[in-house]
Design a protein around this motif. Structure first.
Motif, short mmCIF file in Angstrom:
data_model
loop_
_atom_site.label_atom_id
_atom_site.label_comp_id
_atom_site.label_asym_id
_atom_site.label_seq_id
_atom_site.Cartn_x
_atom_site.Cartn_y
_atom_site.Cartn_z
N ALA A 141 0.82 -1.20 0.00
CA ALA A 141 0.00 0.00 0.00
C ALA A 141 0.86 1.26 0.00
CB ALA A 141 -0.93 -0.01 1.21
N ILE A 180 0.88 3.77 -3.26
CA ILE A 180 0.44 5.16 -3.10
C ILE A 180 1.58 6.12 -3.43
CG2 ILE A 180 -0.29 6.86 -1.37
CD1 ILE A 180 -1.85 4.48 -0.04
N LEU A 198 -5.07 2.01 -5.57
CA LEU A 198 -4.93 0.74 -4.85
C LEU A 198 -6.30 0.20 -4.48
CD1 LEU A 198 -3.20 -1.42 -3.42
CD2 LEU A 198 -3.27 0.03 -1.39
N ASP A 254 -6.94 -3.37 6.49
CA ASP A 254 -7.71 -2.13 6.48
C ASP A 254 -8.17 -1.75 7.88
OD1 ASP A 254 -9.41 -0.07 4.77
OD2 ASP A 254 -10.73 -0.90 6.31
N LYS A 280 -5.79 5.69 3.82
CA LYS A 280 -6.74 6.52 3.07
C LYS A 280 -6.25 7.96 3.02
CE LYS A 280 -10.81 7.56 1.18
NZ LYS A 280 -10.76 9.02 1.08
N ALA A 314 -3.34 8.23 0.60
CA ALA A 314 -3.82 8.15 -0.78
C ALA A 314 -4.48 9.46 -1.20
CB ALA A 314 -4.81 6.99 -0.93
N TYR A 328 -7.70 4.86 -2.60
CA TYR A 328 -7.51 3.67 -1.77
C TYR A 328 -8.90 3.14 -1.43
CZ TYR A 328 -7.07 0.92 2.49
OH TYR A 328 -7.17 -0.08 3.43
#
Length: 473
Positions: A119, A123, A129, A137, A145, A148, A155
């Motif tokens: 991730a 990013i 992603l 998560d 998040k 991103a 995301y």
């Protein structure tokens, strides 16, 4: 999602197909690669797996001949292969996000530590992603998040895994102005922590899903309640709902009674339900037992008038709840008269299926074309829920905790505030941790109980960063 087929077509005509890299070729990643060969305007160009042979098998099963597949060890080799129309397989994940031709990276490994690395790198490379990784998560989704958003990329979790299904139902109900009482999914295993990778075979004999769950630990993580609790946690952080109690209530309901009983049960106690408060995530257990595995993704709402009641009960597809003593009034939409029992009227938005990898390409298209998430944590600076590590057996000093679905721990959702105040160990950080002291079966682990796995250092650092930027609601 409305009109996504037209938007995909227009995007393809203007820019060409959406070019996708898939990392991880297990049950979900492998099925996604195959589905992308059917999906309009999308192509699986790169497939990454630690097992190169398995990556090749996935592409072969999707219909690609050996001469269309290139085994690549570097970005240069991969670029050259794509230039002549070949599909790339590789063991190095950096090839996925390092190729300029790739629009979206899909992470489908199920490993939260690897997920965090993928991730962050994806990013940083300014690629969208899409992830199947619920465990990752719920641990660090808020901070990913934010990163991103700051990078100008998407995301998101996937369409038609249960959290994505519930989020779509929630968004619809919320847009229509309903008061949302509860949202959640089925828990076909009943959340019994006795199940683990060594004894789950007895359970699998009774269920058809065993045919697609080759990984006994993975299947055990569903039937011991861990996956359901993680997915409801994901829903909570994407909506602002919270669990009513630790692990949720989990009432048993037969499939034929879903439309009738779920709304009745998931209301406040003062209205005849089981909840101490409304605005919660919740789970429902199939009363028929393990041989029945319907999928119930639902949102329970307050009904305000008689017309809503008629439509939402008589047209729910599973029965008619309209009280004959309270017929439709002369004015359509008239406010409901007081119930003879004093209980409020409730309704349900629900769907009885989810197709996961089959429908996941929709999330890819939404991310690339619309810059829209399917499901991701709210951006209001708060966290609403976390998943705690419940011991499944007595753990000894020096013992190393095994994987999700293993012998040692199960996940249970709780309000983020309670987890923070109690210094409880997030479930996803338990894997690989070493016990500093003995802890009895049925206890919840704290940070003070363990030495965290050094392999999780980046994951732990992300979590610490998130704790500062996203305090509990």
């Amino acid at each position: 999602m409305f009109g996504i087929n037209d938007r995909i077509r227009k995007h393809s005509e203007t820019y060409g197909p959406i070019r996708v890299a898939v990392i991880g070729t297990g049950a979900m990643g492998g099925a996604l690669v195959d589905q992308l060969t059917m999906a309009r305007g999308m192509e699986a160009e790169v497939v990454v797996d630690v097992d190169l042979h398995r990556a090749a098998e996935v592409l072969a099963a999707a219909g690609f001949m050996e001469n269309r597949i290139a085994r690549c060890a570097s970005l240069e080799e991969a670029e050259a292969a794509l230039a002549v129309g070949k599909k790339v397989i590789a063991t190095k994940p950096e090839i996925a996000w390092g190729l300029p031709q790739i629009d979206c990276v899909v992470e489908a490994t199920g490993n939260p530590t690897f997920f965090a690395d993928v991730a962050l790198a994806t990013i940083a490379a300014k690629k969208h992603l899409v992830t199947f990784n619920v465990e990752g998560d719920v641990l660090v989704g808020n901070i990913l998040k934010k990163k991103a958003d700051d990078a100008g990329v998407v995301y998101t979790g996937i369409h038609d895994d249960e959290p994505g299904v519930v989020k779509a139902l929630y968004d619809e109900a919320d847009a229509l102005g309903f008061e949302i009482l509860a949202a959640g999914r089925h828990d076909y295993g009943g959340g019994d922590a006795k199940w683990n990778k060594e004894n789950v075979g007895a359970y699998l004999k009774n269920v058809s899903a065993g045919a697609v769950q080759r990984n006994s630990a993975l299947f055990a993580s569903f039937v011991d309640g861990s996956k359901t609790n993680e997915e409801c946690c994901m829903i909570a952080n994407a909506t602002g709902l919270e669990p009513d109690i630790r692990g949720m209530h989990g009432p048993a309901v037969t499939f034929s009674e879903v439309a009738q009983r779920v709304p009745q049960l998931l209301d406040s106690r003062q209205n005849g339900g089981i909840l101490s408060r409304t605005g919660v995530v919740e789970r429902i257990i199939p009363a028929e037992g393990p041989h029945v595995q319907p999928v119930w993704c639902f949102v329970v709402v307050r009904i305000r008038n008689e017309l809503q009641r008629v439509f939402m009960n008589s047209m729910s597809g599973l029965g008619n709840l309209v009280d004959e003593r309270s017929p439709l009034g002369s004015a359509a939409g008239a406010q409901l008269p007081p119930s003879p029992t004093g209980k409020s009227t409730v309704g349900i938005f629900y769907t009885p299926y989810h197709y996961v990898a089959i429908q996941a390409p929709i999330s890819i298209a939404m991310a690339v074309i619309d810059r829209q998430v399917t499901i991701a944590p709210l951006t209001n600076g708060k966290r609403y829920a976390d998943v705690m590590a419940l011991t499944k057996k007595d753990l000894l000093e020096g013992e190393v905790i095994d994987e999700i679905g293993g012998l040692c721990v199960a996940g249970r959702v709780e309000k983020a505030r309670i987890v923070s105040e109690g210094n409880f160990l997030p479930f996803a950080l338990a894997r690989g941790a070493t016990m500093k002291r003995a802890v009895s079966k049925g206890e919840y682990l704290t940070y003070d109980d363990v030495v965290l796995d050094l392999a999780n250092d980046r994951l732990v650092a992300l979590r610490r960063e998130q704790d500062v930027l996203f305090p509990p609601a």
